[in-house]
Design a protein around this motif. Sequence first.
Motif, mmCIF file in Angstrom:
data_model
loop_
_atom_site.group_PDB
_atom_site.id
_atom_site.type_symbol
_atom_site.label_atom_id
_atom_site.label_comp_id
_atom_site.label_asym_id
_atom_site.label_seq_id
_atom_site.Cartn_x
_atom_site.Cartn_y
_atom_site.Cartn_z
ATOM 1 N N THR A 684 -7.340 -2.925 0.319
ATOM 2 C CA THR A 684 -6.777 -1.777 1.028
ATOM 3 C C THR A 684 -6.548 -0.653 0.032
ATOM 4 O O THR A 684 -6.178 -0.893 -1.116
ATOM 5 C CB THR A 684 -5.443 -2.116 1.717
ATOM 6 O OG1 THR A 684 -4.526 -2.628 0.739
ATOM 7 C CG2 THR A 684 -5.636 -3.138 2.823
ATOM 8 N N GLU A 685 -6.797 0.574 0.452
ATOM 9 C CA GLU A 685 -6.549 1.743 -0.387
ATOM 10 C C GLU A 685 -5.179 2.307 -0.055
ATOM 11 O O GLU A 685 -4.857 2.529 1.109
ATOM 12 C CB GLU A 685 -7.639 2.787 -0.193
ATOM 13 C CG GLU A 685 -9.010 2.318 -0.663
ATOM 14 C CD GLU A 685 -10.046 3.423 -0.607
ATOM 15 O OE1 GLU A 685 -9.652 4.588 -0.360
ATOM 16 O OE2 GLU A 685 -11.236 3.127 -0.793
ATOM 17 N N GLU A 686 -4.397 2.534 -1.106
ATOM 18 C CA GLU A 686 -3.012 2.929 -0.894
ATOM 19 C C GLU A 686 -2.514 3.689 -2.118
ATOM 20 O O GLU A 686 -2.641 3.212 -3.253
ATOM 21 C CB GLU A 686 -2.169 1.670 -0.670
ATOM 22 C CG GLU A 686 -0.691 1.866 -0.565
ATOM 23 C CD GLU A 686 0.021 0.522 -0.456
ATOM 24 O OE1 GLU A 686 0.780 0.181 -1.363
ATOM 25 O OE2 GLU A 686 -0.222 -0.180 0.547
ATOM 26 N N LEU A 687 -1.991 4.905 -1.897
ATOM 27 C CA LEU A 687 -1.371 5.683 -2.967
ATOM 28 C C LEU A 687 -2.316 5.887 -4.143
ATOM 29 O O LEU A 687 -1.952 5.722 -5.302
ATOM 30 C CB LEU A 687 -0.078 5.000 -3.438
ATOM 31 C CG LEU A 687 0.981 4.758 -2.361
ATOM 32 C CD1 LEU A 687 2.105 3.907 -2.935
ATOM 33 C CD2 LEU A 687 1.510 6.070 -1.825
ATOM 34 N N ASP A 688 -3.567 6.232 -3.845
ATOM 35 C CA ASP A 688 -4.580 6.547 -4.860
ATOM 36 C C ASP A 688 -4.967 5.353 -5.722
ATOM 37 O O ASP A 688 -5.555 5.533 -6.793
ATOM 38 C CB ASP A 688 -4.109 7.698 -5.760
ATOM 39 C CG ASP A 688 -3.906 8.996 -4.992
ATOM 40 O OD1 ASP A 688 -4.673 9.225 -4.047
ATOM 41 O OD2 ASP A 688 -2.981 9.747 -5.335
ATOM 42 N N VAL A 689 -4.620 4.152 -5.302
ATOM 43 C CA VAL A 689 -5.079 2.950 -5.988
ATOM 44 C C VAL A 689 -5.638 1.996 -4.943
ATOM 45 O O VAL A 689 -5.466 2.187 -3.738
ATOM 46 C CB VAL A 689 -3.948 2.253 -6.786
ATOM 47 C CG1 VAL A 689 -3.437 3.152 -7.896
ATOM 48 C CG2 VAL A 689 -2.813 1.841 -5.869
ATOM 49 N N VAL A 690 -6.319 0.959 -5.440
ATOM 50 C CA VAL A 690 -6.826 -0.087 -4.556
ATOM 51 C C VAL A 690 -5.927 -1.303 -4.709
ATOM 52 O O VAL A 690 -5.637 -1.728 -5.826
ATOM 53 C CB VAL A 690 -8.288 -0.444 -4.901
ATOM 54 C CG1 VAL A 690 -8.791 -1.526 -3.958
ATOM 55 C CG2 VAL A 690 -9.170 0.798 -4.822
ATOM 56 N N ARG A 691 -5.459 -1.826 -3.580
ATOM 57 C CA ARG A 691 -4.588 -2.999 -3.607
ATOM 58 C C ARG A 691 -5.371 -4.202 -3.085
ATOM 59 O O ARG A 691 -5.947 -4.167 -1.995
ATOM 60 C CB ARG A 691 -3.344 -2.746 -2.753
ATOM 61 C CG ARG A 691 -2.286 -3.834 -2.893
ATOM 62 C CD ARG A 691 -0.980 -3.405 -2.234
ATOM 63 N NE ARG A 691 -0.368 -2.310 -2.945
ATOM 64 C CZ ARG A 691 0.383 -2.437 -4.026
ATOM 65 N NH1 ARG A 691 0.600 -3.645 -4.531
ATOM 66 N NH2 ARG A 691 0.903 -1.395 -4.614
ATOM 67 N N TRP A 692 -5.369 -5.257 -3.915
ATOM 68 C CA TRP A 692 -6.078 -6.494 -3.581
ATOM 69 C C TRP A 692 -5.033 -7.574 -3.318
ATOM 70 O O TRP A 692 -4.147 -7.804 -4.135
ATOM 71 C CB TRP A 692 -6.991 -6.913 -4.731
ATOM 72 C CG TRP A 692 -7.954 -5.837 -5.132
ATOM 73 C CD1 TRP A 692 -7.746 -4.830 -6.026
ATOM 74 C CD2 TRP A 692 -9.279 -5.654 -4.639
ATOM 75 N NE1 TRP A 692 -8.855 -4.032 -6.126
ATOM 76 C CE2 TRP A 692 -9.820 -4.509 -5.278
ATOM 77 C CE3 TRP A 692 -10.077 -6.345 -3.709
ATOM 78 C CZ2 TRP A 692 -11.107 -4.053 -5.033
ATOM 79 C CZ3 TRP A 692 -11.357 -5.883 -3.468
ATOM 80 C CH2 TRP A 692 -11.863 -4.758 -4.118
#
Length: 788
Positions: A684-692
């Motif tokens: 998921t993309e969140e707050l300009d980072v990618v969260r795995w």
Amino acid sequence: MATEVLGRTDLRRSLRSARPGVGVRDLLVAVAAVVAALGALGAEGSPTGRPALDAMWRAVLAVVVVLAAAAPGPRWTLLVLCAPAVLLARSAGALAAAATVFVAATWCATRRTTSPPAAAAVAAAAVQLLLRLPTDGPALLGAALVAFAVLPLLIGAPLRLPSVEQAVLLRSVQLVALVASVGGALAIGGVLRASDEMEAGAREAAAALEAARDGDQVLAADGFDSAAERFRAAEAVLESPLVELTTALPLVGPQVDLVAASAQGGHDVVAAAGDVARATDLEELRLTDGTLDVDRVAAAEAPLAIAAASLDAAIDRLEVAASPWAIPPVRAAADGMQHRLGQAVPDAALALELARIGPTLLGARDRRRYLVLFTSPAEARELGGFTAAWAELTIDDGDLELVDTGRATDLNDPDGIAGRVPPTGMPERLRRYEPERYFQNVTGIADFPTAGAVAADVWAQAGRDPVDGVLAMDPAALAALLDLTGPVRIAGVADPIDGDGAEALLLRDQYVQHPDRAQRTDFLVEVAERTFERLSRGALPGPRRIGRVLGPVARSRRLLAWSPVAEEQAAYEHLGIDGAMPDAGGGDLLSVTHANANPSKIDTFLHRRIEHDVTFDPRSGSIDATTRITLRNDAPTGGLPDYVLGGPATGRPRGTNHLLLSLASPHEVVAATVDGAPVVLERTEELDVVRWSTFVDVPAGATVIVEVRTAGAVTAGSYRLRIVGQPLANLDELVLDVRAVDGSRPEQIAVTQRWGSRSSSVPDDEVPTVPLRVPLDGDLELDARFRP
């Protein structure tokens, strides 16, 4: 007789034929010297730092070089004169010009005899090239190259002069050397005396600053005044007529100017600091009977503005005076002064910013209303812990009042009958927590500006009065607050609750002492209520003590604040309590978080070890990283209620920690395993980072290892990594290793603890090399530099 007459006739004839020739040659040499001088006026180079004098010295050099070249004798020195211009040419045009002059110099040097005008013309052209050598390197290096080029010419020419002219020249050189020696000695003496005064002033200013931090404003003001006098004395030495005269000498002026700029900047800054100390008694800026004197806060704005302006002006003055002609010791001292002033700029700007907006935050214009969230990492969420309770505060002209307190569940709407809607723009991950229905989940995102805005929105949808800001604190922050207010008593608890025991009580002991869930939640509410009642009716120590107590919890993301007003939010960011997810900014970023998925309060027994191994290519910026997250669950299988350990209702054995583990990074995942078995992570993309993310079960007494490999690229050169900490019941253990693609370790590393826009360096003796092993209590930034 005839012979004698004939001889006199031949002599007169030869003299008549010689005079026009000598006159023309002299005239041509003079023209070359004038042209060279005029050309030198338009060149660069400031060996004195005074434009008119610098132009004069360049013109003098050009004239001397041309006249020396016109003297009789061998012409090989012309080749040396042209060589630097040929070797350092940066463009085709410059190379062509230098080559042309060099060919002419070669022609002069290889001829048996060369007329003085021809040699003078070549020297006039060569000196123009010398005075226009590339200036992107150290100016002193350029001066050394010019000296190397002209010295053979200047030394050789006098040796070919008649003895009488040699004697005159020798006396002239001796006079110039005497003037230069006396002037240099005066300048060095002045600089040394001024430096001594400045060092004494710096020591007195440091002592005065320490006195101010300890609350002794009178001693601080006197100390700053004394330091200002020291800096003023240094200025007086450098402004004396004798020292001022020496600045006309090449190389002397830049040194004196730079030291003088340091002295003047130091004087202005410490004088302004003295005014702040006299006008603002920081220890009087304290909460008394639940009230803070807003007028005192407002009164601090004017002197703080002057101090901030003085800092900026001092830094600008040093930048203007920073000459490339400054010698390394003087330049290093000035750089040190500029660095120290630069370090003070954020604090000065923050103090001024708080003085400007502080009255507004304290309700000087209108009553302010704040929502306080009490979180608990016993049941983790991405921001730290779930929201267990809340308090509503108002501040009216500095008067603090506790309006209401309650459980988080009091604001819930589990059946959705209230018609609440998700706040606009809420990220997908937080949307899954449904905070509009389950208020305890508003901290389900590792970014407090987002969580605070959602909490304020849901609060208003619940029919409460809109708030002007949201605060969050976990048990560690509440314990720090109790350390400031003093202990509180709770009905049914024999001993008062103070800062030393509150954190353990709220994280662990309360679950044993209050097995009933509702009773336990009411206990947390009552502790928070009693603490804020003490605030609204009692007193707090001065800013120095408050900063010492609350600083550590702010740095570890356990005390946070949000405001919908941009100016106020910027102040929270500068204070380091905004709790925002940082931007990678061209570097690398790592954030490991987990959220309780049981639900239960089992996270008090969870311990995490994060090992991050990075292979970095300094030339391309590509990285290959492996992150190993070791999860150890020390929970028992019995002896505590099911809402603590989980139980049959969760579908898992009692004591099992069922959690959602996430890794945030700017890079893509190459592979992931849980205890060696491959898994597919949700992206998921969140707050300009990618969260795995993936769900993980850690049975009671067991250890599970999750390994994630990522690959990507950052800015080439040095490797910068920002690690974002999650405030949990137990601190993470961080092991960080960085190496280049060839296997070499960085030759230099710097580790900084960051909070918001503020930072503090970790001492070098604690971070000698990588691998780096530290407890992760907040955010860390690593800068690893590799050998080119």
